[in-house]
Write an enzyme that holds these catalytic residues in place. Structure first.
Site, mmCIF file in Angstrom:
data_model
loop_
_atom_site.group_PDB
_atom_site.id
_atom_site.type_symbol
_atom_site.label_atom_id
_atom_site.label_comp_id
_atom_site.label_asym_id
_atom_site.label_seq_id
_atom_site.Cartn_x
_atom_site.Cartn_y
_atom_site.Cartn_z
ATOM 1 N N ASP A 8 0.847 -1.199 0.000
ATOM 2 C CA ASP A 8 0.000 0.000 0.000
ATOM 3 C C ASP A 8 0.884 1.252 0.000
ATOM 4 O O ASP A 8 2.113 1.174 -0.153
ATOM 5 C CB ASP A 8 -1.012 -0.044 1.162
ATOM 6 N N HIS A 9 0.255 2.407 0.206
ATOM 7 C CA HIS A 9 0.965 3.693 0.129
ATOM 8 C C HIS A 9 2.057 3.834 1.189
ATOM 9 O O HIS A 9 2.996 4.602 1.007
ATOM 10 C CB HIS A 9 -0.045 4.840 0.284
ATOM 11 N N CYS A 65 2.349 -3.681 4.086
ATOM 12 C CA CYS A 65 1.582 -2.471 4.415
ATOM 13 C C CYS A 65 2.233 -1.871 5.656
ATOM 14 O O CYS A 65 3.367 -2.241 5.995
ATOM 15 C CB CYS A 65 0.096 -2.750 4.579
ATOM 16 N N GLY A 66 1.565 -0.952 6.322
ATOM 17 C CA GLY A 66 2.198 -0.293 7.465
ATOM 18 C C GLY A 66 2.581 -1.275 8.557
ATOM 19 O O GLY A 66 3.709 -1.277 9.054
ATOM 20 N N THR A 67 1.639 -2.128 8.923
ATOM 21 C CA THR A 67 1.908 -3.135 9.962
ATOM 22 C C THR A 67 2.179 -4.519 9.387
ATOM 23 O O THR A 67 2.694 -5.388 10.093
ATOM 24 C CB THR A 67 0.680 -3.285 10.882
ATOM 25 N N VAL A 69 -0.261 -6.381 8.862
ATOM 26 C CA VAL A 69 -1.407 -7.143 9.359
ATOM 27 C C VAL A 69 -2.593 -7.077 8.392
ATOM 28 O O VAL A 69 -3.152 -8.113 8.000
ATOM 29 C CB VAL A 69 -1.829 -6.647 10.767
ATOM 30 N N ASN A 99 5.020 -24.849 7.307
ATOM 31 C CA ASN A 99 3.660 -24.433 6.907
ATOM 32 C C ASN A 99 3.499 -24.265 5.398
ATOM 33 O O ASN A 99 2.410 -23.932 4.930
ATOM 34 C CB ASN A 99 3.272 -23.112 7.597
ATOM 35 N N ARG A 109 6.248 -0.012 8.690
ATOM 36 C CA ARG A 109 6.329 0.885 9.853
ATOM 37 C C ARG A 109 6.776 0.126 11.101
ATOM 38 O O ARG A 109 6.868 0.711 12.177
ATOM 39 C CB ARG A 109 4.963 1.538 10.097
ATOM 40 N N HIS A 133 4.551 -32.503 8.341
ATOM 41 C CA HIS A 133 4.086 -31.137 8.100
ATOM 42 C C HIS A 133 3.113 -31.084 6.924
ATOM 43 O O HIS A 133 2.219 -30.244 6.892
ATOM 44 C CB HIS A 133 5.282 -30.210 7.881
HETATM 45 C C1 RB5 Z 1 -2.471 2.587 6.429
HETATM 46 O O1 RB5 Z 1 -2.447 3.767 7.145
HETATM 47 C C2 RB5 Z 1 -2.370 1.386 7.365
HETATM 48 O O2 RB5 Z 1 -3.598 1.203 8.009
HETATM 49 C C3 RB5 Z 1 -1.978 0.156 6.610
HETATM 50 O O3 RB5 Z 1 -0.753 0.367 5.977
HETATM 51 C C4 RB5 Z 1 -1.778 -1.091 7.436
HETATM 52 O O4 RB5 Z 1 -0.980 -0.851 8.541
HETATM 53 C C5 RB5 Z 1 -2.982 -1.850 7.768
HETATM 54 O O5 RB5 Z 1 -2.966 -2.944 8.358
#
Ligand code: RB5
Length: 148
Positions: A8-9, A65-67, A69, A99, A109, A133
């Site tokens: 993502d961004h 992505c940021g996390t 998750v 797995n 992040r 497995h």
């Molecule tokens: C975007 O701000 C953030 O929510 C996304 O990158 C991610 O962390 C979502 O799980």
């Protein structure tokens, strides 16, 4: 190996560095985007790379992505995907050995680029051990089939 990557961004810069890193090792990398830092929705990109893995267009997928998750949960919603969401190399390695993970997700992040490279190294270079497995992965996929 042919590898798909999506983000993502929040993760364009990390994606670009990983593409360069993987290409320098001789891998073919398909970039499913985004390449823009404008706010976007991570499920769009997680689904794209997951579909490419399931169709066989790429052998493995990387989702950022940021996390890690949100995009990782998205990938695991695609039938046939076993996505490991992690931030340390031990889990990245064992997600392959035990797995048979076919996508890895992590957060730009949460970890730095050097850790991301370690995760990708383990994920790309480790092979599924099979044996007991394989039975467990089979049971995992039965859960998916029963709950679609
Ligand atoms: C975007 O701000 C953030 O929510 C996304 O990158 C991610 O962390 C979502 O799980």
């Amino acid at each position: 190996m042919k590898i798909g990557i999506a983000n993502d961004h929040a993760s364009v810069e990390m994606k670009n560095e990983l593409v360069e890193y993987l290409q320098s090792q001789g891998h073919v990398v398909i970039n499913f985007g985004t390449d823009s830092s404008e706010s976007t929705d991570y499920p769009i990109w997680g689904e794209k790379v997951s579909n490419a893995v399931v169709s066989g267009e790429v052998e493995r997928g990387i989702a950022i992505c940021g996390t890690g998750v949100g995009i990782g949960i998205t990938c695991n919603k695609v039938k046939g995907i076993r996505c490991c969401i992690c931030s340390e190399p031990y889990s990245a390695r064992y997600s392959r050995l035990h797995n048979d993970a076919n996508v890895i997700a992590f957060g730009s992040r949460v970890i730095g680029i050097e850790t991301a490279k370690m995760l990708v190294d383990e994920f790309i270079n480790s092979e599924f051990e099979g044996g007991r497995h394989a039975r467990r992965v089979g049971l995992m996929m039965d859960v998916e089939a029963r709950n679609m």
